[in-house]
Design a protein around this motif. Sequence first.
Motif, short mmCIF file in Angstrom:
data_model
loop_
_atom_site.label_atom_id
_atom_site.label_comp_id
_atom_site.label_asym_id
_atom_site.label_seq_id
_atom_site.Cartn_x
_atom_site.Cartn_y
_atom_site.Cartn_z
N THR A 106 9.07 -1.92 4.12
CA THR A 106 7.69 -1.95 4.61
C THR A 106 6.97 -0.70 4.15
O THR A 106 7.50 0.40 4.26
N GLU A 107 5.76 -0.89 3.63
CA GLU A 107 4.95 0.24 3.18
C GLU A 107 3.80 0.45 4.16
O GLU A 107 3.34 -0.48 4.81
N GLN A 108 3.31 1.68 4.22
CA GLN A 108 2.23 2.01 5.11
C GLN A 108 0.99 2.41 4.31
O GLN A 108 1.08 2.76 3.13
N PRO A 109 -0.19 2.38 4.92
CA PRO A 109 -1.42 2.60 4.17
C PRO A 109 -1.56 4.00 3.59
O PRO A 109 -1.21 4.99 4.19
N ASN A 110 -2.09 4.03 2.38
CA ASN A 110 -2.57 5.26 1.75
C ASN A 110 -3.20 4.86 0.42
O ASN A 110 -2.89 3.82 -0.12
N GLY A 111 -4.07 5.69 -0.14
CA GLY A 111 -4.78 5.32 -1.36
C GLY A 111 -3.94 5.53 -2.60
O GLY A 111 -3.47 6.63 -2.86
N GLN A 112 -3.74 4.48 -3.42
CA GLN A 112 -2.91 4.62 -4.60
C GLN A 112 -3.61 5.40 -5.71
O GLN A 112 -2.96 6.04 -6.53
N ALA A 113 -4.94 5.40 -5.74
CA ALA A 113 -5.64 6.18 -6.75
C ALA A 113 -5.35 7.67 -6.57
O ALA A 113 -5.11 8.40 -7.53
N GLU A 114 -5.37 8.13 -5.30
CA GLU A 114 -5.08 9.52 -5.03
C GLU A 114 -3.63 9.85 -5.37
O GLU A 114 -3.32 10.91 -5.90
N ALA A 115 -2.72 8.91 -5.08
CA ALA A 115 -1.31 9.13 -5.38
C ALA A 115 -1.10 9.27 -6.88
O ALA A 115 -0.34 10.11 -7.35
N ALA A 116 -1.79 8.42 -7.66
CA ALA A 116 -1.66 8.49 -9.11
C ALA A 116 -2.19 9.82 -9.63
O ALA A 116 -1.61 10.45 -10.51
N ILE A 160 0.86 -1.18 0.00
CA ILE A 160 0.00 0.00 0.00
C ILE A 160 0.90 1.23 0.00
O ILE A 160 1.80 1.36 0.83
N PRO A 161 0.71 2.16 -0.95
CA PRO A 161 1.67 3.23 -1.14
C PRO A 161 1.66 4.29 -0.05
O PRO A 161 0.63 4.60 0.53
N LEU A 162 2.85 4.80 0.22
CA LEU A 162 3.00 5.98 1.07
C LEU A 162 2.63 7.22 0.26
O LEU A 162 2.64 7.20 -0.96
N PRO A 163 2.31 8.33 0.94
CA PRO A 163 2.19 9.60 0.21
C PRO A 163 3.48 9.89 -0.55
O PRO A 163 4.57 9.55 -0.07
N SER A 164 3.36 10.49 -1.72
CA SER A 164 4.53 10.69 -2.58
C SER A 164 5.65 11.45 -1.87
O SER A 164 6.82 11.19 -2.10
N GLY A 165 5.30 12.37 -0.99
CA GLY A 165 6.33 13.13 -0.30
C GLY A 165 7.12 12.32 0.71
O GLY A 165 8.22 12.69 1.08
N GLN A 166 6.56 11.22 1.19
CA GLN A 166 7.24 10.39 2.18
C GLN A 166 7.94 9.18 1.57
O GLN A 166 8.88 8.65 2.14
N SER A 167 7.49 8.74 0.42
CA SER A 167 8.02 7.50 -0.14
C SER A 167 9.30 7.69 -0.93
O SER A 167 10.05 6.74 -1.15
N GLY A 168 9.55 8.91 -1.40
CA GLY A 168 10.70 9.13 -2.26
C GLY A 168 10.37 8.90 -3.72
O GLY A 168 11.22 9.08 -4.59
N TYR A 169 9.13 8.47 -4.01
CA TYR A 169 8.70 8.23 -5.38
C TYR A 169 7.56 9.19 -5.73
O TYR A 169 6.80 9.63 -4.87
N ASP A 170 7.44 9.47 -7.04
CA ASP A 170 6.37 10.35 -7.49
C ASP A 170 5.03 9.63 -7.50
O ASP A 170 3.98 10.26 -7.34
N TRP A 171 5.07 8.32 -7.70
CA TRP A 171 3.83 7.56 -7.86
C TRP A 171 4.13 6.08 -7.70
O TRP A 171 5.25 5.61 -7.95
N GLN A 172 3.12 5.34 -7.24
CA GLN A 172 3.25 3.88 -7.10
C GLN A 172 1.94 3.23 -7.50
O GLN A 172 0.85 3.72 -7.19
N PHE A 173 2.04 2.12 -8.22
CA PHE A 173 0.86 1.36 -8.61
C PHE A 173 1.12 -0.11 -8.34
O PHE A 173 2.11 -0.68 -8.80
N SER A 174 0.22 -0.73 -7.57
CA SER A 174 0.38 -2.13 -7.18
C SER A 174 -0.78 -2.96 -7.74
O SER A 174 -1.95 -2.60 -7.58
N LEU A 175 -0.44 -4.06 -8.41
CA LEU A 175 -1.45 -4.92 -9.03
C LEU A 175 -1.36 -6.31 -8.42
O LEU A 175 -0.31 -6.95 -8.45
N HIS A 176 -2.48 -6.77 -7.84
CA HIS A 176 -2.52 -8.10 -7.23
C HIS A 176 -2.74 -9.15 -8.31
O HIS A 176 -3.68 -9.08 -9.10
N LEU A 177 -1.86 -10.14 -8.35
CA LEU A 177 -1.95 -11.22 -9.34
C LEU A 177 -2.26 -12.53 -8.62
O LEU A 177 -1.57 -12.91 -7.68
N THR A 178 -3.29 -13.19 -9.08
CA THR A 178 -3.66 -14.48 -8.50
C THR A 178 -4.03 -15.43 -9.63
O THR A 178 -4.41 -14.99 -10.72
#
Length: 361
Positions: A332-342, A145-163
Amino acid sequence: MDMINILRTIRRLDQPAVLATIIGVEGHAYRKAGAAMLLPLSGDTVGTVSPGCIESDLLERVPSIWETNRYEIAEYNMDPDDDPIWGEAVGCGGVIRVLLEPIEGTLRTILTDALDLLDRGREVQLVRRLKGEVLCYELSAEEVIPLPSGQSGYDWQFSLHLTNRQRVILFGAGPDAVSIYQLLTQSSFHVIVADWRPRLLAAYPDAEHYLGTPGQLKEMLHLDTEAAVIVCSHHLRYDREMIEWALTSNSKYIGVMGSTKRIGMLFDGDAPPVNVKAPVGLSIGAEGPYEIAVSIAAELIALRYQWRNKQKADRQKEERHEPIRNIFGGRTEQPNGQAEAAARAFAGRSARQSGASCSLG
């Protein structure tokens, strides 16, 4: 699950191709974030990201993306008030952001590794992280689950669950089961056909199939709590044996085809257990093999998403009590909404954006 078909195609692909993935949706759209499509240079596509609205434009981008070996982000505004070209033609009213990536190098390795893990029964997260113009990849064993962009060091993160595909055991290979097999297979289920009659199994040359009665199948076929079972052999004793086996295996869904009278005979007049749907399928007034197959496919599709949502909730509950374990790393990542980050990452940027890639592994 278009992604399973895409991954299997990539494994055997011998031509240039680009992967298109929806990474952001605002408003209404046909497919959600995470929907993907494989765009080989030949034009023989796998999967969909729209009802056909933007595919031709995506295909036109493939040669340049492959030649430059750089990813690109395309934005499609379907609001006719904002974009008369796309909006008037499509009328969905939403904004879709699509990531296009050349399938080679780091990305090809990551995707084939993901398929290897899926084939071994693992579930994985494919994580993309953007920093400047560099797109990095990672496989994680747990939901990231992505951190806010200012805390993660990245501009954006997208995670896709594969099953992997939901496994469905279809016991009974008669003519009325052909439509069930076809619709479930087209709906990304892994359908296994079982019957004791070789002549009937011959109608399923491309299926994983097993020959035998329920007693014999126990030596060849594994049933567990994750399997869905459809019983439709129309042989009273063998159907009963199959139901008993599925019940002792705690299969999460057991669908039984037949009339109310026949179902009463199968269960000796008692009410079926809660994990048994008898008669099988949604109650839509279906008549004939094809309509019955539609009712069964619709029911299993609805249940599949219920099960996935429950699994996701269970994973999130567990992750509140333990750190995330990465397959190729230990962050370790902490909770935040990836849609908002994108949305933040791409706010104000042009509809075309490109860059290079790297691996976090």
